[in-house]
Design an enzyme around this catalytic site. Sequence first.
Site, short mmCIF file in Angstrom:
data_model
loop_
_atom_site.label_atom_id
_atom_site.label_comp_id
_atom_site.label_asym_id
_atom_site.label_seq_id
_atom_site.Cartn_x
_atom_site.Cartn_y
_atom_site.Cartn_z
N CYS A 195 6.69 -7.46 2.79
CA CYS A 195 6.17 -6.43 3.70
C CYS A 195 5.10 -7.09 4.55
O CYS A 195 4.05 -7.48 4.04
CB CYS A 195 5.60 -5.26 2.92
SG CYS A 195 4.83 -3.99 3.95
N CYS A 240 6.08 -2.29 11.58
CA CYS A 240 6.79 -3.08 10.58
C CYS A 240 6.66 -4.54 10.96
O CYS A 240 7.26 -4.98 11.96
CB CYS A 240 8.26 -2.67 10.48
SG CYS A 240 9.16 -3.60 9.22
N GLY A 280 1.95 -5.07 4.86
CA GLY A 280 1.31 -5.09 3.54
C GLY A 280 0.56 -6.39 3.29
O GLY A 280 -0.55 -6.39 2.73
N HIS A 302 -2.12 1.75 4.14
CA HIS A 302 -1.99 0.89 2.97
C HIS A 302 -3.11 1.16 1.98
O HIS A 302 -4.27 1.33 2.37
CB HIS A 302 -2.04 -0.59 3.37
CG HIS A 302 -0.89 -1.02 4.22
ND1 HIS A 302 0.27 -1.54 3.69
CD2 HIS A 302 -0.71 -0.98 5.56
CE1 HIS A 302 1.11 -1.80 4.69
NE2 HIS A 302 0.54 -1.47 5.82
N GLU A 306 6.87 0.02 -0.57
CA GLU A 306 6.81 0.45 0.83
C GLU A 306 7.09 1.94 0.95
O GLU A 306 8.04 2.46 0.35
CB GLU A 306 7.82 -0.32 1.68
CG GLU A 306 7.37 -1.71 2.06
CD GLU A 306 8.13 -2.24 3.27
OE1 GLU A 306 8.13 -1.54 4.31
OE2 GLU A 306 8.71 -3.33 3.17
#
Length: 284
Positions: free
Chosen positions: A220, A80, A223, A162, A211
Site C-alpha cells: 500500500c 492510491c 500506507g 490512515h 486497506e
Amino acid sequence: MTNPAEQLAFVKMHGLGNDFVVLDGRARAIALTSDQARAIADRHLGVGCDQVIVIEPARNGAADAFMRIRNADGGEVAACGNASRCVAAMIMHETGRDTARLETAAGLLEARAHGDQITVDMGPAKLDWRDIPLAEEADTLHLKFSRGDLRDPVAVSMGNPHAVFFVADAEAIDLATLGPEIEHHPFFPERTNVEAAHVLARDKIRLRVWERGAGITQACGTGACAALVAAHRRGLTERKASVILDGGPLEIEWREDGHVLMTGPVSTSFSGMIDASLLNGAGS
C-alpha cells in the site's frame, strides 16, 4: 460505459503485488457503477484486483490525465500510491518522457522515472484531526484508541485516512480480525486504512496493511507514506526510510516542505477484454 454490450479492454498491473485493473477512458467515457467495479475486482468471478482504475481526460491543463480509483468493494477513493506509479508509467511509455502529471481527487501528482523505478510526489501529509477525518477533536500523534493488540496509533491523511499502530512484531498481529473492526469504527467517519508498523532501524520499517475497502494487500503506497510520517513524528526514524511490505520495499521520504516522495517498481501482468456479461450482471 457508453455501450455495456461492448467488450471492455483492460491492463492488469501491480506495484509489489498491490494489483489493479486499469481501464482507459480517455477516448471513450467509462462510467462504472459500484457493482460493476466490484464485479471486475472479484478474484473468483471477475478479473481480480485490489483497485479498479479508470484513466480519464485531464480536467487540469497541467496534467496528462485524471485517475479515478475504486476499491475492490466498489467504493470510490481519492488516493492510491501504487496505482499512481502504474498509471504514471503507462503515460511515460506513451509519451516517451520520463515525467508524468496525474490529476486525482486528492490533487495533482508529479511522477518521474529512474530506470525501472518510479517516484511519485504524493503531496503533503495532512495531520490535523479534521483532515483525517476523525469523529472528534484529538491529538493525531497519540490517538486514545485501541483494539486488541493495537493501541495508541498515529493518524495521517495522504489524501485518504490512515491509523498507524507501532508494534513489536508486525507478523504477530491478527490483522484479518482487527483490520475490519478498526476500519469501520465510528471514530473514523470515512473509515480508515490500518497499518501495523515494526520499526527495525532508523531507516527501515516492516509494515503490514489492512486497506480500506480492499482488506490485507501485498503493498500500500499511501500506507507506506503514512507509516514513515508517523514514525518520524514519533522520533523513531529519520525522514527517509525503506518500508518493507509483504510484496517488497518502497523507499519513502518526507521532505522538509511536507511533501512525501514514494519510489518503487511497477509491473504489467497481462491485458485482455472484459466480457459484457460480467458488467451486465452487475447492474450496468
